[in-house]
Design an enzyme around this catalytic site. Structure first.
Site, PDB file in Angstrom:
ATOM      1  CE  LYS A 163      47.336  62.355  66.553  1.00  8.38           C
ATOM      2  NZ  LYS A 163      46.732  61.003  66.699  1.00  8.38           N
ATOM      3  CD  GLU A 189      42.353  61.253  60.138  1.00  7.91           C
ATOM      4  OE1 GLU A 189      42.589  62.307  60.762  1.00  7.91           O
ATOM      5  OE2 GLU A 189      41.888  60.234  60.682  1.00  7.91           O
ATOM      6  CE  LYS A 192      42.366  51.356  67.718  1.00  7.40           C
ATOM      7  NZ  LYS A 192      42.624  50.987  66.299  1.00  7.40           N
ATOM      8  N   GLY A 200      40.035  54.592  63.448  1.00  9.39           N
ATOM      9  CA  GLY A 200      39.315  55.564  64.270  1.00  9.39           C
ATOM     10  C   GLY A 200      38.106  56.166  63.592  1.00  9.39           C
ATOM     11  NE  ARG A 201      40.181  57.725  57.702  1.00  2.00           N
ATOM     12  CZ  ARG A 201      41.436  57.406  58.030  1.00  2.00           C
ATOM     13  NH1 ARG A 201      41.871  57.642  59.258  1.00  2.00           N
ATOM     14  NH2 ARG A 201      42.254  56.856  57.154  1.00  2.00           N
ATOM     15  CD  GLU A 240      45.078  66.262  70.517  1.00  3.63           C
ATOM     16  OE1 GLU A 240      45.399  66.781  69.448  1.00  3.63           O
ATOM     17  OE2 GLU A 240      45.291  65.054  70.799  1.00  3.63           O
ATOM     18  CG  HIS A 287      20.439  83.542  55.190  1.00  2.00           C
ATOM     19  ND1 HIS A 287      19.803  84.711  54.844  1.00  2.00           N
ATOM     20  CD2 HIS A 287      19.512  82.559  55.066  1.00  2.00           C
ATOM     21  CE1 HIS A 287      18.534  84.447  54.545  1.00  2.00           C
ATOM     22  NE2 HIS A 287      18.333  83.150  54.676  1.00  2.00           N
TER      23      HIS A 287
END
Length: 526
Positions: A491, A341, A195, A255-256, A201, A372
Site C-alpha cells: 500500500k 494473510e 475501519k 479485518g479477516r 480502494e 473439469h
C-alpha cells in the site's frame, strides 16, 4: 530451544521418513477400522481424516507436539484478553463478538444493527425520494468484503425477500460500474466499510458511488443512501454520513476476523438479524468446543496438526480446498485470506527468521466445476497436494437428483485420489499402448468434512473452525497470526506511484522495470 529442535518434532521427522513409501491403499487394507479411529464427530460435523498419510503413532506424536508448543496456554492467553498481537500491541478478541453474553459495547452495536435492519426490511427507512430500499451495495475490500460476501452467498436460501445485496471491492472501475448498471439510485443503499475510512480502494469506490447518486438525486440524498462501518467519525461526517448511521467496531477486531461485527451489516440485511444472531451462536458453539475439547477430539486442533504434518514433514506446498456446494463457492477465496494473510510469514514472534515452512498456498473451486478444471493435475500431475473436501448432507436447493450426483462425485474423487489405479486395474478394453495413460499413482492425502446442512448456525461453526485452526497454526509455527505487514508495504508503494501515474509528480527513484512499466502506462494515456 525452538520447536524444531524438540524431541516431539524430531520424532515426527523420523516417522515421516519411515512411512514415506507406505501407500494409503496399503493402510486401508491393513486396518479395517481405520475410518472409525481417524474420524471426529462433533456438533453435527463429521471430519474424516483417515485418507491422510499417517497412522496412530503419527497422530500421537502430533498431539505431543501440540502440548510441546504450549497451545493450550496460548488459548488461555487469548481468552484472557492479553495483547497476543504483540507487534501492534493489541488483544485478539473476535470471539467476544459472538459470545452468548457479549461485552456491553458489542451488545450496543448489535442492538443498533437490529433496529437498522428492521427499518430497511419493513420499509420505514426511505430514500431521499421517499422510496423504500431494494438494493444494498457493500463497498469494502479484504476482510470488509470477503467474509460478508461469502456468507451472503452461502446463506442465499435464507435471503430476505425483496432486497438484493451486492458487493464491490476492486478498485477496477468495472467492479462498481457493472453493479450500478442495474441499480435504481432512488432505492439503493451503500454501506462503506473501512475501519479508518482511508482505505484507498474503498474510498475511491465510495466517492464514485456518491457521485453517481448525487448526479441523480442531489447532494442532500447522501445521508439517506449511505451508511458506514468505521471508527473515523470525522471522516464519515465529511463524506456526508450522519453519526447515527455509522456503526463502530474496535481495534481488537482484525479485518479477516470481523464478519461477526458490524462489518457483517450487509449480511444481516441479506438474511435478517435473527439469522445473523444464529450465525453468531454457531461461532460461539465452535469456540466452546475449541476451548474445552481435548486435542484428540478437537476439530480445529486436528486440522491445524494435519497442516503441520503435510507441510513440515511431507513437504506439501499447497492445499486444495474443494467445497462440493455451489453455495460455498466463495469459501476458498475467504479461506485464502484468512490463512495466507495470517500465517504467510517467515519471521517468528521473537523477530527472527523461522527455520521451517509455514502457511501453504490455499486454492480451490467448488465441485464439480473443479473436476473439469484442475483435478487432472491432482490425479496425475505428480505433485503432493493435500485436498480438503467439504460437503453438505441436506441441501437447500435440489431440483431433482442433483444432490445425490454431487455427493457421489465428492466421495468418488477422494477415493480416487487415495486409491489411484494400477495398470492391472485399467479397463479390459484398454490397449497396451494406452495402458500407461490409464495409471493413477493415488496416495494423495485428503480430509472430508461433512456438514449436516448449510444454515446460519452451521456456517458460523464452519467459519469459527477455520479461525481457530489459523490461530493454532500461528502458535505451532511461532508466528503472530494477527498482523499483516507485507500487505501494508504494498500500500505504501502504491501511494507513492499514484501521483506519478496521474501526472501530479515526476517519475523518480524507481527501478528500471517499474520505470519502464510506468512509462508504458503514461504513453498509453497520451
Amino acid at each position: 530451544m525452538t520447536l524444531t529442535t524438540t524431541p516431539e518434532w524430531r520424532e515426527l521427522a523420523t516417522l515421516a521418513e519411515a512411512q514415506r513409501h507406505i501407500h494409503l491403499r496399503e493402510r486401508f487394507a491393513a486396518d479395517p477400522q481405520r475410518f472409525s479411529r481417524h474420524a471426529i464427530r462433533h456438533g453435527g460435523f463429521l471430519l474424516d481424516y483417515s485418507k491422510q498419510r499417517l497412522d496412530d503413532a503419527v497422530v500421537a506424536a502430533l498431539h505431543a507436539l501440540w502440548h510441546a508448543a504450549a497451545v493450550p496456554a496460548w488459548i488461555a492467553r487469548m481468552r484472557a484478553g492479553e495483547a497476543i498481537n504483540h507487534t501492534e500491541g493489541r488483544a485478539v478478541r473476535h470471539v467476544d463478538l459472538r459470545a452468548a453474553q457479549p461485552p456491553a459495547e458489542v451488545a450496543a452495536v448489535l442492538g443498533r444493527m437490529q433496529a437498522f435492519c428492521a427499518r430497511i426490511h419493513d420499509g420505514s427507512w426511505r430514500g431521499a425520494s421517499g422510496k423504500p430500499i431494494r438494493e444494498v451495495v457493500n463497498i469494502g475490500i479484504g476482510g470488509s468484503d470477503l467474509g460478508p460476501r461469502m456468507a451472503t452467498r452461502a446463506l442465499a436460501a435464507h435471503a430476505h425477500p425483496g432486497l438484493r445485496v451486492r458487493f464491490v471491492s476492486n478498485i477496477d472501475g468495472a467492479d462498481l460500474a457493472t453493479v450500478l448498471a442495474d441499480c435504481d439510485p432512488a432505492q439503493t443503499l451503500f454501506i462503506v466499510v473501512s475501519k479508518t475510512f482511508t482505505t484507498q480502494e474503498t474510498l475511491h469506490n465510495a466517492r464514485s458511488a456518491r457521485a453517481w447518486l448525487t448526479a441523480a438525486l442531489g447532494e442532500n440524498a447522501v445521508s439517506r443512501h449511505f451508511v458506514a462501518v468505521s471508527t473515523n467519525l470525522e471522516a464519515t461526517a465529511a463524506f456526508g454520513i450522519a453519526a447515527e448511521n455509522v456503526f463502530e467496531f474496535w481495534d481488537w477486531v482484525g479485518g479477516r476476523f470481523s464478519l461477526w461485527s458490524a462489518v457483517g451489516l450487509a449480511l444481516a440485511l441479506a438474511i435478517g438479524m435473527d439469522n445473523f444472531r444464529a450465525l453468531l451462536a454457531g461461532g460461539a458453539a465452535m469456540d466452546t468446543h475449541f476451548f474445552d475439547a481435548p486435542v484428540h477430539t478437537n476439530l480445529p486442533a486436528t486440522l491445524a496438526l494435519l497442516e503441520v504434518w503435510n507441510t513440515n514433514f511431507l513437504g506439501a506446498h499447497s492445499r486444495a480446498l474443494l467445497p462440493y456446494s455451489q453455495s460455498l463457492a466463495e469459501l476458498p477465496r475467504y479461506i485464502q485470506q484468512l490463512e495466507m494473510e495470517s500465517n504467510g510469514k517467515q519471521v517468528d514472534r521473537a523477530g527472527k527468521r523461522v527455520d521451517h515452512a509455514t502457511a501453504p498456498i490455499v486454492w480451490g473451486e467448488a465441485g464439480t466445476n473443479g473436476q473439469h478444471a484442475f483435478y487432472q493435475l491432482l490425479h496425475q500431475g505428480g505433485r503432493l497436494v493435500p485436498c480438503e473436501f467439504i460437503a453438505v448432507l441436506r441441501p437447500d436447493f435440489d431440483p431433482g437428483g442433483h444432490h445425490d450426483a454431487l455427493l457421489a462425485n465428492c466421495l468418488a474423487q477422494s477415493e480416487a485420489l487415495m486409491r489411484g489405479r494400477t495398470a492391472d486395474e485399467a479397463p479390459a478394453s484398454t490397449s497396451a499402448a494406452l495402458a500407461p495413460y490409464q495409471v493413477f499413482d493415488g496416495n494423495q492425502p485428503s480430509t472430508t468434512l461433512l456438514l449436516p446442512r448449510l444454515d446460519p448456525h452451521t456456517l458460523g461453526q464452519l467459519i469459527a473452525l477455520y479461525e481457530h485452526k489459523v490461530f493454532a497454526l500461528g502458535v505451532l509455527w511461532n508466528l503472530n497470526a494477527f498482523d499483516q505487514w507485507g500487505v501494508e508495504y504494498g500500500k505504501v508503494l502504491a501511494r507513492r506511484l499514484l501521483p506519478m501515474l496521474s501526472g501530479e509528480a515526476p517519475a523518480s527513484g524507481l527501478d528500471s522495470s517499474t520505470a519502464g512499466l510506468l512509462a508504458a502506462c503514461l504513453a498509453a494515456r497520451r
